[in-house]
Enzyme design. Structure first.
Site, short mmCIF file in Angstrom:
data_model
loop_
_atom_site.label_atom_id
_atom_site.label_comp_id
_atom_site.label_asym_id
_atom_site.label_seq_id
_atom_site.Cartn_x
_atom_site.Cartn_y
_atom_site.Cartn_z
N PHE A 16 0.85 -1.43 -0.16
CA PHE A 16 0.27 -0.11 0.03
C PHE A 16 1.62 1.43 -0.09
O PHE A 16 0.99 1.99 -0.85
CB PHE A 16 -0.64 -0.57 1.20
CG PHE A 16 -1.44 0.89 1.59
CD1 PHE A 16 -2.21 2.25 0.51
CD2 PHE A 16 -0.87 1.35 2.87
CE1 PHE A 16 -2.52 3.55 1.02
CE2 PHE A 16 -2.18 3.26 3.38
CZ PHE A 16 -2.73 3.53 2.56
N PHE A 39 4.00 -11.17 0.12
CA PHE A 39 3.68 -11.17 0.92
C PHE A 39 1.87 -10.46 0.74
O PHE A 39 1.07 -11.10 0.73
CB PHE A 39 3.90 -11.13 1.83
CG PHE A 39 3.33 -12.04 3.07
CD1 PHE A 39 2.31 -13.20 3.36
CD2 PHE A 39 3.23 -11.14 4.40
CE1 PHE A 39 2.15 -14.40 4.41
CE2 PHE A 39 2.53 -11.80 6.08
CZ PHE A 39 1.61 -12.94 5.54
N THR A 40 2.03 -9.68 1.60
CA THR A 40 0.31 -8.99 1.26
C THR A 40 0.88 -7.63 -0.35
O THR A 40 -0.43 -7.21 0.05
CB THR A 40 0.45 -7.96 2.89
OG1 THR A 40 1.94 -7.16 2.75
CG2 THR A 40 0.17 -8.51 3.68
N LEU A 66 20.47 -8.46 0.19
CA LEU A 66 20.50 -8.36 -1.11
C LEU A 66 21.86 -7.30 -1.25
O LEU A 66 22.42 -5.95 -0.58
CB LEU A 66 19.53 -7.25 -1.29
CG LEU A 66 18.65 -6.74 -2.26
CD1 LEU A 66 19.11 -7.87 -3.54
CD2 LEU A 66 17.64 -5.83 -2.06
N ASN A 102 19.62 -7.11 6.93
CA ASN A 102 20.48 -6.57 5.62
C ASN A 102 19.84 -5.68 5.19
O ASN A 102 20.73 -5.17 4.17
CB ASN A 102 19.62 -7.76 4.62
CG ASN A 102 19.24 -9.08 5.30
OD1 ASN A 102 20.57 -9.34 5.81
ND2 ASN A 102 18.50 -10.36 5.40
N GLY A 105 22.94 -3.46 6.75
CA GLY A 105 24.37 -3.38 5.95
C GLY A 105 24.67 -3.62 4.89
O GLY A 105 25.80 -2.54 3.99
N ARG A 109 27.29 -0.62 3.36
CA ARG A 109 28.16 -0.87 1.67
C ARG A 109 28.76 -0.24 1.03
O ARG A 109 29.49 -0.17 0.67
CB ARG A 109 28.10 -2.49 1.78
CG ARG A 109 29.11 -3.28 0.74
CD ARG A 109 28.55 -4.23 0.22
NE ARG A 109 27.69 -4.42 -0.92
CZ ARG A 109 27.09 -4.46 -1.79
NH1 ARG A 109 28.50 -3.75 -2.83
NH2 ARG A 109 26.52 -4.41 -2.25
N TYR A 148 5.30 -8.00 16.23
CA TYR A 148 4.78 -6.82 15.56
C TYR A 148 5.83 -6.25 16.09
O TYR A 148 6.75 -5.10 15.25
CB TYR A 148 3.91 -6.34 14.80
CG TYR A 148 3.89 -5.34 14.51
CD1 TYR A 148 4.02 -5.08 12.45
CD2 TYR A 148 3.06 -4.24 14.12
CE1 TYR A 148 3.67 -3.97 11.41
CE2 TYR A 148 3.21 -2.86 13.12
CZ TYR A 148 3.27 -2.65 12.51
OH TYR A 148 3.93 -1.89 11.27
N ARG A 189 -8.01 -3.88 8.88
CA ARG A 189 -8.00 -2.53 9.51
C ARG A 189 -8.70 -1.80 9.18
O ARG A 189 -10.23 -2.34 8.09
CB ARG A 189 -6.33 -1.58 8.52
CG ARG A 189 -5.44 -2.14 8.89
CD ARG A 189 -4.23 -1.71 8.27
NE ARG A 189 -3.78 -1.35 7.48
CZ ARG A 189 -2.47 -1.34 6.47
NH1 ARG A 189 -1.74 -0.97 7.30
NH2 ARG A 189 -1.61 -1.97 5.27
N1 LIG Z 1 -0.25 1.83 6.98
C1 LIG Z 1 -0.15 2.26 7.89
O1 LIG Z 1 -0.63 2.91 9.31
C2 LIG Z 1 1.46 1.89 8.61
C3 LIG Z 1 1.18 2.07 10.11
C4 LIG Z 1 2.57 1.96 10.73
C5 LIG Z 1 3.64 1.89 10.26
N2 LIG Z 1 3.85 0.86 9.25
C6 LIG Z 1 5.16 0.53 8.22
O2 LIG Z 1 5.06 0.81 6.79
C7 LIG Z 1 4.93 0.14 6.34
C8 LIG Z 1 4.18 -1.05 4.81
O3 LIG Z 1 2.82 -0.96 5.62
P1 LIG Z 1 1.83 -0.91 4.76
O4 LIG Z 1 0.52 -0.47 4.87
O5 LIG Z 1 2.31 -0.43 2.93
O6 LIG Z 1 1.73 -3.01 4.46
P2 LIG Z 1 1.82 -3.37 3.01
O7 LIG Z 1 1.14 -4.83 4.08
O8 LIG Z 1 0.53 -2.83 1.69
O9 LIG Z 1 3.28 -3.60 2.27
C9 LIG Z 1 4.37 -4.40 3.20
C10 LIG Z 1 4.99 -5.10 1.60
O10 LIG Z 1 5.88 -5.54 2.29
C11 LIG Z 1 6.18 -6.46 1.18
N3 LIG Z 1 7.03 -7.74 2.20
C12 LIG Z 1 6.69 -8.23 3.41
N4 LIG Z 1 7.06 -9.15 3.91
C13 LIG Z 1 8.09 -8.73 3.06
C14 LIG Z 1 9.26 -10.03 2.58
N5 LIG Z 1 9.94 -10.74 4.14
N6 LIG Z 1 10.05 -9.00 2.17
C15 LIG Z 1 9.59 -8.41 0.92
N7 LIG Z 1 9.38 -8.33 1.25
C16 LIG Z 1 7.92 -8.37 1.84
C17 LIG Z 1 4.46 -7.03 1.51
O11 LIG Z 1 4.36 -7.99 0.34
C18 LIG Z 1 3.98 -5.63 1.03
O12 LIG Z 1 4.48 -5.61 -0.43
C19 LIG Z 1 5.48 -1.49 6.90
O13 LIG Z 1 6.76 -1.50 7.31
C20 LIG Z 1 4.62 -0.50 8.13
O14 LIG Z 1 5.28 -1.48 9.47
C21 LIG Z 1 2.29 1.10 8.46
#
Ligand SMILES: NC(=O)c1ccc[n+]([C@@H]2O[C@H](COP(=O)([O-])OP(=O)(O)OC[C@H]3O[C@@H](n4cnc5c(N)ncnc54)[C@H](O)[C@@H]3O)[C@@H](O)[C@H]2O)c1
Length: 318
Positions: A16, A39-40, A66, A102, A105, A109, A148, A189
């Site tokens: 998102f 994943f999401t 990576l 990762n 790192g 680098r 989380y 949500r």
């Molecule tokens: N949307 C919010 O309100 C909010 C609030 C606080 C923090 N965040 C943080 O912002 C970031 C993005 O959130 P979002 O709302 O877009 O959520 P989202 O779930 O839509 O996006 C997360 C993305 O990370 C990818 N992902 C998950 N695990 C992964 C992995 N191991 N390797 C590679 N990709 C991976 C998913 O496929 C997804 O595309 C997250 O880190 C979240 O914790 C979001």
């Protein structure tokens, strides 16, 4: 001023927030490498970018190293909604902690700046309102949300240790509830839930009595905050709260969405889940002074755009 075209890595770039960030960075003239394990995240979120020569998408899990050459890294990879992050809690912690190692790192680098998408969840169920960055939080380390919350807290620790130990150029942003087009329709949500339920004429599921407050930031405002923080000089590390300090009750939100969608839906009250915070509101004094940032998009304007998105999405999947 002429543009310095940067090579920018966005992990979680098909999610998102990540997809909006990729779009914005491309619009600014940069080259963007979007890394995601889907994943999401969804390919649909980035399909309009695939033909753009400034954009590249790579399927990769950030728990594995990576090796790429980039100038800046936005580390967003991590499922953000409780339904998704509790699905495989061990993987959630690994994504936050090993993913941070990762990316740090890599930043070390290639001497890149690295921004961590942290969260207001590091404050847990706060005892201080609104939350300032120096509040240390009230997190249950054993509960179902801990994978989380604690994963993100450990990631922040790693960021500051890399900063102190290696002078890595870090930026930490604590994101508060953000909403907008491309939220996952089934991620539980509150904004997406209510909109989808209202558009489908189903009861809006409200947990608790609805008096708990939330504050909602529109995605465009959040992305602007990210970019401003990344643009600060190396002495600025954060953490910086980015969110909307305007609080509304969940019940008020439900009624606003029912009105704006013209829905006949009723509200169904359900018990509050474990460790659900009763109040969450950012103090954005630091973002205002450091970044000259504050949210600009009014709630009903942002909700209108989000409702339009879900209307289209539901029509396509019908
Ligand atoms: N949307 C919010 O309100 C909010 C609030 C606080 C923090 N965040 C943080 O912002 C970031 C993005 O959130 P979002 O709302 O877009 O959520 P989202 O779930 O839509 O996006 C997360 C993305 O990370 C990818 N992902 C998950 N695990 C992964 C992995 N191991 N390797 C590679 N990709 C991976 C998913 O496929 C997804 O595309 C997250 O880190 C979240 O914790 C979001």
């Amino acid at each position: 001023m002429s543009l310095v075209r940067k090579r920018i890595l966005v992990t979680g770039g098909s999610g998102f927030l990540g997809s909006h960030l990729c779009e914005r960075l491309i619009g600014m003239g940069h080259n963007v490498l979007c890394v995601d394990n889907y994943f999401t995240g969804r390919k649909d979120n980035i399909k309009h970018l695939l033909d753009n020569s400034q954009f590249e998408a790579l399927r990769h899990d950030v728990t594995f190293p990576l090796y790429v050459e980039v100038d800046e890294i936005y580390n967003l990879a991590c499922p953000a909604s409780p339904i998704h992050y509790q699905f495989d809690p061990v993987q959630t912690t690994k994504t936050s902690v090993i993913g941070a190692i990762n990316m740090l790192g890599l930043a070390k680098r290639v001497k890149a700046k690295v921004l961590q998408a942290s969260t207001s969840e590091v404050y847990g169920d706060p005892t201080v309102h609104p939350q300032t960055e120096d509040y240390r939080g009230n997190v249950n380390p054993l509960g179902p949300r801990a994978c989380y919350d604690e994963g993100k807290r450990a990631a922040e620790t790693l960021f500051f240790d890399y900063y102190r130990q290696h002078r890595t150029r870090i930026k930490v942003v604590r994101i508060f509830n953000t909403y907008g087009p491309r939220m996952h329709p089934n991620d539980g949500r509150v904004v997406s839930n209510f909109i989808v339920q209202a558009l489908q004429g189903e009861p809006l599921t409200l947990y608790g009595d609805g008096s708990q407050t939330r504050s909602f930031c529109f995605v465009d405002d959040l992305v602007e905050g990210f970019i401003r923080l990344m643009g600060t000089d190396d002495s600025v590390t954060g953490p910086v709260n980015i969110g909307n300090p305007h609080e509304i009750t969940v019940s008020e939100l439900a009624h606003t969405i029912i009105r704006m969608t013209g829905s006949n839906s009723v509200i169904r009250y359900l018990p509050l889940p474990q460790d659900d915070p009763t109040q969450r509101c950012p103090d954005i004094t630091l973002a205002r002074s450091l970044l000259d940032w504050e949210p600009k998009v009014e709630l009903e304007v942002g909700l209108g755009r989000t409702i339009d998105y879900f209307k289209k999405l539901l029509a396509e999947t019908r």
